[in-house]
Design an enzyme around this catalytic site. Structure first.
Site, PDB file in Angstrom:
ATOM      1  N   CYS A 231       0.829  -1.211   0.000  1.00  0.00           N
ATOM      2  CA  CYS A 231       0.000   0.000   0.000  1.00  0.00           C
ATOM      3  C   CYS A 231       0.859   1.254   0.000  1.00  0.00           C
ATOM      4  O   CYS A 231       2.053   1.220   0.287  1.00  0.00           O
ATOM      5  CB  CYS A 231      -0.884   0.053   1.255  1.00  0.00           C
ATOM      6  SG  CYS A 231      -2.028  -1.319   1.458  1.00  0.00           S
TER       7      CYS A 231
ATOM      8  N   CYS B  22      -2.533  -2.856  -3.561  1.00  0.00           N
ATOM      9  CA  CYS B  22      -3.804  -2.656  -2.860  1.00  0.00           C
ATOM     10  C   CYS B  22      -4.786  -1.962  -3.800  1.00  0.00           C
ATOM     11  O   CYS B  22      -4.469  -0.942  -4.410  1.00  0.00           O
ATOM     12  CB  CYS B  22      -3.568  -1.792  -1.616  1.00  0.00           C
ATOM     13  SG  CYS B  22      -5.076  -1.250  -0.776  1.00  0.00           S
TER      14      CYS B  22
ATOM     15  N   CYS C 223      -2.820   5.085   2.628  1.00  0.00           N
ATOM     16  CA  CYS C 223      -3.925   4.140   2.490  1.00  0.00           C
ATOM     17  C   CYS C 223      -4.800   4.143   3.750  1.00  0.00           C
ATOM     18  O   CYS C 223      -4.285   4.044   4.870  1.00  0.00           O
ATOM     19  CB  CYS C 223      -3.394   2.727   2.239  1.00  0.00           C
ATOM     20  SG  CYS C 223      -4.717   1.503   1.971  1.00  0.00           S
TER      21      CYS C 223
ATOM     22  N   CYS D 256      -6.077   1.827  -2.224  1.00  0.00           N
ATOM     23  CA  CYS D 256      -5.314   3.075  -2.337  1.00  0.00           C
ATOM     24  C   CYS D 256      -4.651   3.247  -3.690  1.00  0.00           C
ATOM     25  O   CYS D 256      -4.026   4.279  -3.960  1.00  0.00           O
ATOM     26  CB  CYS D 256      -4.263   3.166  -1.227  1.00  0.00           C
ATOM     27  SG  CYS D 256      -2.943   1.923  -1.326  1.00  0.00           S
TER      28      CYS D 256
END
Length: 236
Positions: free
Chosen positions: A47, A78, A51, A81
């Site tokens: 991430c 991810c 995030c 994000c």
């Protein structure tokens, strides 16, 4: 001669990167989004620092400077994000690079508008504006204005008279400079040309994600923002 005075912000440069990065993760600090990604061993996902997902356990986290490195290690981006947007080969990154190139190549007197720029790149204005700000932190117009101000500063430092520096930078009139750019110069263009003679300039030096950061200002506004490795060099 300009007088410089320190504002006395504490120095945090002694922290190791992993400690700073972990604090950035805990704070959802978007300022570090272009500096690193963090991967979570228990989920196999990486991430961006900002995030909004639930914070992982520290012992499950590993940091990577680029998303490609995290993917090479077996982690996947991810979806929440959009970590993959940091990749220099992602469509969004390529779009923004093209936009930057177009703004750099634009004539100083005819900076392209957002609709014109998006038309040249064959994307929607909304997509371009959102992607540009996401990856650079500013709008295309802000970037073009910053380039124009940088040209003005260069001309003034090189000894050009104010009228010539204003014209070469691409400003339509001296009035525009005195009304707008003066706040960004922190002084009048004439005073800036003389090296800030007689001005009182307060400044601070702090640690940042990109090295040591100096910010200097007069009572009229910010006159300098510089990044570097040496405090002495930045102060000079």
């Amino acid at each position: 001669m300009a007088t410089m005075s320190s504002l006395g912000i504490s120095d945090t440069s002694a922290y190791q990167n992993d400690q700073r990065y972990w604090q950035a993760v805990l704070a959802h600090d978007a300022r570090f989004d272009d500096t690193f990604v963090y991967a979570v061993r228990s989920t196999g996902i990486y991430c961006r620092p900002s995030c909004p997902s639930r914070r992982p356990r520290r012992d499950q986290v590993v940091f990577y400077s680029r998303s490609e490195a995290a993917e090479k290690a077996g982690f996947r981006a991810c979806r929440r994000c959009g970590s993959q947007a940091q990749s220099p080969d992602s469509p969004q990154s390529q779009m923004v690079r093209k936009a930057l190139g177009a703004l750099e190549a634009a004539d100083v007197e005819s900076v392209p508008t957002l609709p014109a720029l998006s038309g040249e790149l064959q994307v929607s204005p909304h997509r371009l504006a959102r992607g540009f700000k996401r990856l650079t932190g500013i709008t295309p117009r802000d970037y073009a204005e910053a380039r124009r101000l940088a040209r003005l500063k260069t001309g003034l430092r090189n000894g050009d008279n104010v009228a010539d520096a204003v014209y070469e930078a691409g400003y339509g009139s001296s009035r525009a400079v005195y009304e707008g750019a003066q706040a960004q110069l922190g002084m009048t263009p004439g005073t800036y040309r003389r090296g800030g003679a007689g001005m009182q300039i307060g400044y601070t030096l702090i640690d940042s994600a990109f090295g040591r950061l100096l910010i200097a200002a007069t009572e009229r506004g910010v006159c300098s923002v510089c990044l570097g490795d040496s405090d002495a060099t930045l102060e000079k």
